[in-house]
Write an enzyme that holds these catalytic residues in place. Structure first.
Site, short mmCIF file in Angstrom:
data_model
loop_
_atom_site.label_atom_id
_atom_site.label_comp_id
_atom_site.label_asym_id
_atom_site.label_seq_id
_atom_site.Cartn_x
_atom_site.Cartn_y
_atom_site.Cartn_z
N GLU A 161 0.80 -1.24 0.00
CA GLU A 161 0.00 0.00 0.00
C GLU A 161 0.83 1.29 0.00
O GLU A 161 0.62 2.18 0.82
CB GLU A 161 -0.96 -0.01 1.19
CG GLU A 161 -1.89 -1.21 1.17
CD GLU A 161 -2.78 -1.32 2.40
OE1 GLU A 161 -2.65 -0.48 3.30
OE2 GLU A 161 -3.59 -2.26 2.44
N ASN A 194 1.95 -5.33 -3.03
CA ASN A 194 0.54 -5.59 -2.73
C ASN A 194 -0.20 -4.27 -2.49
O ASN A 194 0.30 -3.41 -1.77
CB ASN A 194 0.49 -6.46 -1.46
CG ASN A 194 -0.88 -7.05 -1.18
OD1 ASN A 194 -1.44 -7.72 -2.04
ND2 ASN A 194 -1.40 -6.84 0.02
N HIS A 236 -10.47 -5.74 -2.66
CA HIS A 236 -11.52 -5.45 -1.68
C HIS A 236 -12.66 -4.75 -2.41
O HIS A 236 -12.62 -3.53 -2.62
CB HIS A 236 -10.98 -4.53 -0.58
CG HIS A 236 -10.04 -5.21 0.37
ND1 HIS A 236 -10.44 -6.23 1.19
CD2 HIS A 236 -8.73 -5.00 0.64
CE1 HIS A 236 -9.42 -6.63 1.93
NE2 HIS A 236 -8.36 -5.91 1.60
N GLU A 251 -6.70 -10.35 -1.20
CA GLU A 251 -7.50 -10.08 0.01
C GLU A 251 -8.98 -9.91 -0.37
O GLU A 251 -9.64 -8.95 0.04
CB GLU A 251 -7.00 -8.80 0.70
CG GLU A 251 -5.54 -8.85 1.10
CD GLU A 251 -5.05 -7.60 1.80
OE1 GLU A 251 -5.88 -6.77 2.21
OE2 GLU A 251 -3.82 -7.45 1.94
N ASP A 305 -12.79 -9.63 -0.81
CA ASP A 305 -14.10 -9.64 -0.18
C ASP A 305 -15.02 -8.74 -1.01
O ASP A 305 -14.53 -7.85 -1.72
CB ASP A 305 -14.08 -9.23 1.30
CG ASP A 305 -13.22 -8.01 1.62
OD1 ASP A 305 -12.99 -7.17 0.72
OD2 ASP A 305 -12.80 -7.89 2.77
O1 G3I Z 1 -5.90 -7.56 18.95
C1 G3I Z 1 -6.28 -6.25 19.36
C2 G3I Z 1 -7.08 -6.33 20.58
O2 G3I Z 1 -6.32 -6.86 21.63
C3 G3I Z 1 -7.57 -4.94 20.95
O3 G3I Z 1 -8.40 -5.00 22.02
C4 G3I Z 1 -8.32 -4.36 19.79
C5 G3I Z 1 -8.75 -2.92 20.09
O4 G3I Z 1 -9.05 -2.21 18.93
O5 G3I Z 1 -7.52 -4.35 18.65
C6 G3I Z 1 -7.09 -5.63 18.27
O6 G3I Z 1 -6.28 -5.51 17.16
C7 G3I Z 1 -6.94 -5.26 15.95
C8 G3I Z 1 -6.46 -6.28 14.94
O7 G3I Z 1 -7.00 -6.01 13.68
C9 G3I Z 1 -6.84 -7.70 15.32
O8 G3I Z 1 -8.22 -7.82 15.36
C10 G3I Z 1 -6.57 -3.88 15.48
O9 G3I Z 1 -7.12 -2.90 16.35
C11 G3I Z 1 -7.09 -3.66 14.10
O10 G3I Z 1 -6.59 -2.41 13.62
C12 G3I Z 1 -6.61 -4.75 13.20
O11 G3I Z 1 -7.19 -4.56 11.97
C13 G3I Z 1 -6.55 -5.21 10.91
C14 G3I Z 1 -6.18 -4.20 9.86
O12 G3I Z 1 -5.60 -4.85 8.75
C15 G3I Z 1 -5.18 -3.18 10.39
O13 G3I Z 1 -4.71 -2.35 9.39
C16 G3I Z 1 -7.51 -6.23 10.34
O14 G3I Z 1 -7.70 -7.29 11.27
C17 G3I Z 1 -6.93 -6.81 9.05
O15 G3I Z 1 -7.91 -7.59 8.41
C18 G3I Z 1 -6.53 -5.70 8.13
O16 G3I Z 1 -5.95 -6.25 6.99
C19 G3I Z 1 -5.57 -5.31 5.98
C20 G3I Z 1 -4.39 -5.88 5.27
O17 G3I Z 1 -3.36 -6.15 6.16
C21 G3I Z 1 -3.90 -4.94 4.20
N1 G3I Z 1 -4.97 -4.57 3.29
C22 G3I Z 1 -6.17 -4.08 3.92
C23 G3I Z 1 -6.68 -5.05 4.96
C24 G3I Z 1 -7.97 -4.55 5.56
O18 G3I Z 1 -7.78 -3.35 6.27
#
Ligand code: G3I
Length: 502
Positions: free
Chosen positions: A173, A213, A250, A279, A281
């Site tokens: 990105e 990516n 996406h 990725e 969806d």
């Molecule tokens: O694990 C913590 C948890 O302990 C805490 O309480 C909570 C509070 O907000 O956060 C949790 O972590 C989160 C994590 O996902 C696991 O669930 C983060 O806040 C959250 O920001 C994170 O989001 C991820 C996101 O990337 C971050 O940029 C998504 O799961 C994940 O699906 C997403 O994936 C990205 C790809 O890497 C790149 N392309 C876009 C895609 C979607 O955004």
């Protein structure tokens, strides 16, 4: 019990006939006994899982996996059954793997790696260099310190997984929607940070395929797609090590499947890289969009696989849009069938309809290339319909500047030299260049690199065709500023151009 390897679609049924005939001639009781012992699948039987269906054409079908869900048996049952490639959703990111500078942590990532590989699945690493999900210590760095930290991070993580992964998303990105570079702390270390990341990665593990990516690079005519495309082309022309482009795909949050998606895939592939949908969806799991994106991949031989971004709707980062192939109860949705059918229809081997990355040239007319016209000196390229010349806007020397029609004035930005190697050179070192091979691909200037998208046939029927695409130079209008593209040769006046003395 002996298991027969899965039959490939298209396998010649006749090759099995002698065995069957012999069985019929033999004792009926023996046949009955054999039938009871062996289940002989029909040669044309469709595969019943996504991974197996994709494998028929040499591709994979993957999912994002979260370590925290590996204790959920409903989740792991579906994941283990359906997929043969796994991307850790968050566990290989920078904040997860190097929470303190120089202290690496692979607990959750290894948990996913072990779970996947113990089940015969492969793993895609995600991601080594990214503006997001950086640990606090990295966010506060800049300049040469950050550059070194990035290099150290790549080396540290890749050493741990050396020889073990199928792909790494090396850089994630890095572009803005307008096609320019995203202003991140990494970008602040110098425009070469991306190629440094790739060169570092290649040296760290020469066995793994290295990918760039990004999201919103699925629409071929979108500026961001072109920005990424031009970077990949530049890397390929200069020998920066890169093997693949991941299109996140996406189609959620307001995005949807563009009609030119296959053109995007084939245009990237034509640069000499693999492409993958990394990725996926889709809002409300539209069956037509899921079928369409799968079909586009099947139609491009270098589209190596598809990964959906989660197992069930409830696992999705955008769960409110119900964008995945299984509902929260783990039942396959209609989109699942549309994907499975498209995978099964692809059959064995790369889809023949796209064995070439370049679209087939139009056959609406059969021009022959003229003997080299006007070589040895510069010419203008005049549109017969407009009387206007092909012109580099504002005399730009920038790679990727799209050419236009403009009143002929004979200045250097309208002076084209047709060379013996069929380039149309401007300013001595830049070439008329097709940004892709599909209909509507921009015609631009780019540093001459000897590739076929910079070679043109000046034909006896008044057209100029791209050697790579077979398509004609074409304009939408006769006005000053009309943009130049390539399009199926139609024989119409907007595709008539001649090289003329200045
Ligand atoms: O694990 C913590 C948890 O302990 C805490 O309480 C909570 C509070 O907000 O956060 C949790 O972590 C989160 C994590 O996902 C696991 O669930 C983060 O806040 C959250 O920001 C994170 O989001 C991820 C996101 O990337 C971050 O940029 C998504 O799961 C994940 O699906 C997403 O994936 C990205 C790809 O890497 C790149 N392309 C876009 C895609 C979607 O955004």
């Amino acid at each position: 019990m002996t298991a027969r390897p899965p039959a490939h679609r298209g396998e010649d049924r006749a090759t099995r006939r002698p065995l069957r005939t012999a069985l019929l001639i033999g004792a009926t009781t023996a046949v009955a006994a054999l039938t009871a012992m062996f289940v002989i699948p029909d040669a044309n039987a469709a595969a019943s899982t996504l991974g197996a269906a994709a494998a028929q054409s040499g591709r994979y079908f993957g999912t994002a996996i979260a370590a925290g869900k590996l204790g959920d048996s409903a989740y792991t049952t579906i994941a283990a059954r359906e997929f043969n490639m796994v991307t850790p959703e968050n566990e290989m990111k920078i904040d997860a793997t190097e929470p303190q500078r120089g202290q690496f942590s692979f607990g959750n990532a290894d948990q996913i790696y072990n779970w996947a590989t113990q089940r015969g699945m492969k793993v895609r690493g995600h991601t080594l260099a990214w503006h997001s999900q950086q640990p606090g210590w990295m966010q506060s760095l800049s300049g040469s310190t950050l550059r070194q930290a990035m290099i150290d991070h790549i080396n540290g993580v890749m050493a741990h997984y050396k020889g073990k992964l199928a792909y790494w998303d090396v850089v994630n990105e890095a572009f803005n929607e307008d096609g320019s570079r995203r202003q991140s702390n990494l970008q602040g270390t110098g425009n070469d940070w991306i190629e440094v990341a790739f060169r570092t990665a290649r040296a760290a593990d020469p066995s793994v395929k290295l990918c760039y990516n990004d999201y919103n690079i699925e629409n071929w005519s979108y500026a961001k797609t072109q920005g990424v495309y031009n970077m990949i082309r530049d890397f390929k022309s200069r020998g920066v090590p890169i093997d693949c482009v991941g299109l996140q795909t996406h189609f959620t949050g307001g995005s949807s499947l563009p009609g030119n998606f296959q053109t995007t895939l084939s245009s990237f592939a034509a640069l000499g890289v693999d492409v993958a949908l990394t990725e996926v969806d889709v809002t409300n799991a539209s069956t037509s969009q899921y079928a369409g994106l799968t079909q586009a991949c099947m139609n491009v031989s270098r589209c190596v696989g598809i990964t959906v971004w989660g197992v069930r709707d409830s696992d999705s980062w955008r769960s409110s849009e119900s964008p995945l192939l299984f509902n929260g109860s783990g039942q396959a949705k209609a989109a699942y069938s549309s994907v499975l059918n498209a995978l099964n229809a692809a059959g064995p081997g790369p889809s023949p309809s796209a064995s070439s990355s370049s679209p087939a040239p139009s056959t609406s007319s059969s021009p022959s290339a003229s003997p080299t016209p006007s070589t040895g000196g510069a010419s203008k390229i005049v549109g017969s319909q407009s009387g206007r010349c092909i012109d580099v806007p504002n005399s730009s020397h920038n790679n990727g500047t799209r050419v236009q029609l403009y009143d002929c004035h004979g200045l250097t930005n309208q002076q084209w030299t047709y060379t013996a190697s069929r380039q149309l050179q401007v300013y001595g070192s830049m070439c008329l260049d097709a940004a892709g091979s599909g209909n509507g691909s921009a015609v631009q200037i780019y540093s001459c690199n000897g590739q076929t998208n910079q070679q043109w046939n000046v034909n006896s029927n008044g057209t100029i065709t791209g050697v790579q695409s077979g398509r004609c130079i074409d304009v939408w209008s006769t006005a000053n500023g009309a943009q130049v593209q390539i399009y199926d040769c139609s024989g119409q006046a907007n595709q008539q151009f001649r090289l003329a003395a200045l």
